[in-house]
Design a protein around this motif. Structure first.
Motif, PDB file in Angstrom:
ATOM      1  N   THR A  73       0.853  -1.182   0.000  1.00  0.00           N
ATOM      2  CA  THR A  73       0.000   0.000   0.000  1.00  0.00           C
ATOM      3  C   THR A  73       0.892   1.237   0.000  1.00  0.00           C
ATOM      4  OG1 THR A  73      -0.125   0.124   2.411  1.00  0.00           O
ATOM      5  CG2 THR A  73      -1.787  -1.219   1.298  1.00  0.00           C
ATOM      6  N   PHE A  74       0.350   2.338  -0.451  1.00  0.00           N
ATOM      7  CA  PHE A  74       1.130   3.582  -0.482  1.00  0.00           C
ATOM      8  C   PHE A  74       0.419   4.639   0.337  1.00  0.00           C
ATOM      9  CE2 PHE A  74       3.119   7.397  -1.841  1.00  0.00           C
ATOM     10  CZ  PHE A  74       4.416   7.024  -2.136  1.00  0.00           C
ATOM     11  N   HIS A  75       1.133   5.212   1.280  1.00  0.00           N
ATOM     12  CA  HIS A  75       0.581   6.196   2.201  1.00  0.00           C
ATOM     13  C   HIS A  75       1.006   7.598   1.760  1.00  0.00           C
ATOM     14  CE1 HIS A  75      -1.177   7.190   6.106  1.00  0.00           C
ATOM     15  NE2 HIS A  75      -0.261   8.123   6.171  1.00  0.00           N
ATOM     16  N   ALA A  76       0.051   8.342   1.192  1.00  0.00           N
ATOM     17  CA  ALA A  76       0.343   9.706   0.740  1.00  0.00           C
ATOM     18  C   ALA A  76      -0.412  10.751   1.556  1.00  0.00           C
ATOM     19  CB  ALA A  76       0.023   9.848  -0.747  1.00  0.00           C
ATOM     20  N   PHE A  86       7.921   2.846  -8.698  1.00  0.00           N
ATOM     21  CA  PHE A  86       8.943   1.890  -8.266  1.00  0.00           C
ATOM     22  C   PHE A  86       8.380   0.757  -7.401  1.00  0.00           C
ATOM     23  CE2 PHE A  86      12.285   0.653  -5.193  1.00  0.00           C
ATOM     24  CZ  PHE A  86      13.167   0.072  -6.080  1.00  0.00           C
ATOM     25  N   THR A  87       7.477   1.092  -6.467  1.00  0.00           N
ATOM     26  CA  THR A  87       6.990   0.093  -5.507  1.00  0.00           C
ATOM     27  C   THR A  87       5.733  -0.647  -5.961  1.00  0.00           C
ATOM     28  OG1 THR A  87       5.723   1.755  -4.265  1.00  0.00           O
ATOM     29  CG2 THR A  87       8.002   1.324  -3.553  1.00  0.00           C
ATOM     30  N   ARG A  88       5.002  -0.119  -6.937  1.00  0.00           N
ATOM     31  CA  ARG A  88       3.814  -0.761  -7.507  1.00  0.00           C
ATOM     32  C   ARG A  88       2.782  -1.180  -6.460  1.00  0.00           C
ATOM     33  NH1 ARG A  88       3.161   0.136 -12.691  1.00  0.00           N
ATOM     34  NH2 ARG A  88       1.988  -1.782 -12.826  1.00  0.00           N
ATOM     35  N   PRO A  89       2.307  -0.249  -5.634  1.00  0.00           N
ATOM     36  CA  PRO A  89       1.288  -0.606  -4.644  1.00  0.00           C
ATOM     37  C   PRO A  89      -0.045  -0.924  -5.316  1.00  0.00           C
ATOM     38  CG  PRO A  89       1.514   1.762  -4.755  1.00  0.00           C
ATOM     39  CD  PRO A  89       2.597   1.180  -5.630  1.00  0.00           C
ATOM     40  N   THR A  90      -0.860  -1.716  -4.630  1.00  0.00           N
ATOM     41  CA  THR A  90      -2.203  -1.981  -5.140  1.00  0.00           C
ATOM     42  C   THR A  90      -3.239  -1.051  -4.518  1.00  0.00           C
ATOM     43  OG1 THR A  90      -2.535  -3.708  -3.489  1.00  0.00           O
ATOM     44  CG2 THR A  90      -1.722  -4.397  -5.660  1.00  0.00           C
ATOM     45  N   GLN A 142      -4.074  15.702  -7.846  1.00  0.00           N
ATOM     46  CA  GLN A 142      -2.739  16.164  -8.242  1.00  0.00           C
ATOM     47  C   GLN A 142      -1.948  15.047  -8.915  1.00  0.00           C
ATOM     48  OE1 GLN A 142      -0.958  19.232  -8.089  1.00  0.00           O
ATOM     49  NE2 GLN A 142      -3.100  19.873  -7.991  1.00  0.00           N
ATOM     50  N   LEU A 143      -2.021  13.844  -8.363  1.00  0.00           N
ATOM     51  CA  LEU A 143      -1.306  12.709  -8.949  1.00  0.00           C
ATOM     52  C   LEU A 143      -1.818  12.413 -10.355  1.00  0.00           C
ATOM     53  CD1 LEU A 143      -1.142  10.359  -5.826  1.00  0.00           C
ATOM     54  CD2 LEU A 143       0.691  11.816  -6.733  1.00  0.00           C
ATOM     55  N   ILE A 144      -3.144  12.429 -10.522  1.00  0.00           N
ATOM     56  CA  ILE A 144      -3.742  12.175 -11.835  1.00  0.00           C
ATOM     57  C   ILE A 144      -3.306  13.237 -12.839  1.00  0.00           C
ATOM     58  CG2 ILE A 144      -5.932  12.151 -13.105  1.00  0.00           C
ATOM     59  CD1 ILE A 144      -7.159  10.849 -10.523  1.00  0.00           C
ATOM     60  N   GLU A 145      -3.409  14.507 -12.453  1.00  0.00           N
ATOM     61  CA  GLU A 145      -3.085  15.601 -13.364  1.00  0.00           C
ATOM     62  C   GLU A 145      -1.607  15.662 -13.727  1.00  0.00           C
ATOM     63  OE1 GLU A 145      -4.578  19.223 -11.645  1.00  0.00           O
ATOM     64  OE2 GLU A 145      -6.632  18.480 -11.608  1.00  0.00           O
ATOM     65  N   ARG A 146      -0.735  15.372 -12.786  1.00  0.00           N
ATOM     66  CA  ARG A 146       0.699  15.592 -13.001  1.00  0.00           C
ATOM     67  C   ARG A 146       1.491  14.373 -13.445  1.00  0.00           C
ATOM     68  NH1 ARG A 146       2.491  19.230  -7.998  1.00  0.00           N
ATOM     69  NH2 ARG A 146       4.503  18.947  -9.000  1.00  0.00           N
ATOM     70  N   ALA A 147       0.902  13.188 -13.354  1.00  0.00           N
ATOM     71  CA  ALA A 147       1.632  11.966 -13.717  1.00  0.00           C
ATOM     72  C   ALA A 147       2.178  11.987 -15.150  1.00  0.00           C
ATOM     73  CB  ALA A 147       0.768  10.738 -13.485  1.00  0.00           C
ATOM     74  N   GLY A 155       5.751  10.417 -17.321  1.00  0.00           N
ATOM     75  CA  GLY A 155       5.528  10.015 -18.703  1.00  0.00           C
ATOM     76  C   GLY A 155       4.450   8.981 -18.930  1.00  0.00           C
ATOM     77  N   LYS A 156       3.584   8.790 -17.949  1.00  0.00           N
ATOM     78  CA  LYS A 156       2.478   7.843 -18.093  1.00  0.00           C
ATOM     79  C   LYS A 156       1.356   8.250 -17.156  1.00  0.00           C
ATOM     80  CE  LYS A 156       5.336   4.568 -16.699  1.00  0.00           C
ATOM     81  NZ  LYS A 156       5.930   3.294 -16.358  1.00  0.00           N
ATOM     82  N   PRO A 157       0.126   7.789 -17.437  1.00  0.00           N
ATOM     83  CA  PRO A 157      -0.991   8.113 -16.543  1.00  0.00           C
ATOM     84  C   PRO A 157      -0.942   7.288 -15.265  1.00  0.00           C
ATOM     85  CG  PRO A 157      -1.758   6.704 -18.302  1.00  0.00           C
ATOM     86  CD  PRO A 157      -0.300   7.024 -18.607  1.00  0.00           C
ATOM     87  N   VAL A 158      -1.582   7.787 -14.237  1.00  0.00           N
ATOM     88  CA  VAL A 158      -1.673   7.060 -12.969  1.00  0.00           C
ATOM     89  C   VAL A 158      -2.313   5.685 -13.188  1.00  0.00           C
ATOM     90  CG1 VAL A 158      -2.840   7.031 -10.717  1.00  0.00           C
ATOM     91  CG2 VAL A 158      -1.651   9.061 -11.453  1.00  0.00           C
ATOM     92  N   ALA A 159      -3.239   5.585 -14.118  1.00  0.00           N
ATOM     93  CA  ALA A 159      -3.909   4.316 -14.390  1.00  0.00           C
ATOM     94  C   ALA A 159      -2.933   3.215 -14.788  1.00  0.00           C
ATOM     95  CB  ALA A 159      -4.962   4.499 -15.480  1.00  0.00           C
ATOM     96  N   ALA A 160      -1.754   3.561 -15.261  1.00  0.00           N
ATOM     97  CA  ALA A 160      -0.757   2.567 -15.679  1.00  0.00           C
ATOM     98  C   ALA A 160       0.103   2.071 -14.522  1.00  0.00           C
ATOM     99  CB  ALA A 160       0.134   3.171 -16.761  1.00  0.00           C
ATOM    100  N   LEU A 161      -0.143   2.545 -13.295  1.00  0.00           N
ATOM    101  CA  LEU A 161       0.730   2.225 -12.166  1.00  0.00           C
ATOM    102  C   LEU A 161       0.258   1.044 -11.317  1.00  0.00           C
ATOM    103  CD1 LEU A 161       1.679   5.843 -11.036  1.00  0.00           C
ATOM    104  CD2 LEU A 161       2.979   4.259 -12.484  1.00  0.00           C
TER     105      LEU A 161
END
Length: 101
Positions: A9-12, A53-57, A68-73, A78-84
């Motif tokens: 998991t990723f804690h932001a 790098f960590t590929r959290p689910t 912000q993550l969606i807009e700036r990814a 160089g890729k959308p957040v959906a690709a992570l």
């Protein structure tokens, strides 16, 4: 929320000692998940690189951080957040998570 032992998991959220901070990280660890606790303080570019790098689910963040993550990814990595590979987004801390947009 669908988190399973062993899930990354990723804690932001901000890494405070209060409700959405370190306590979430400790609870996830106790449950058997593997939280990456970078925190909002790291800033969007670093958060995106660590997610890549960590590929959290699962992602824990405020609705405005998710936006912000969606807009700036695309610019930052160089890729959308959906690709992570994120399958679950858990939001708290401000209004907006229930808005369809």
């Amino acid at each position: 929320a669908g988190i399973r032992p062993g899930d990354t998991t990723f804690h932001a959220f901000g890494l405070s000692l209060w409700l959405a901070g370190v306590t979430y990280v400790q609870a996830l660890e106790a449950y058997g998940a593997r939280p990456v606790a970078l925190g909002a303080e790291a800033g969007v570019p670093k958060i995106l690189r660590y997610i890549e790098f960590t590929r959290p689910t699962a992602l824990f963040a405020t609705p405005s951080m998710v936006n912000q993550l969606i807009e700036r990814a695309p610019k930052e990595i160089g890729k959308p957040v959906a690709a992570l590979g994120i399958k679950r987004v858990l939001c708290a801390g401000e209004p907006g998570a229930g808005l369809p947009a």
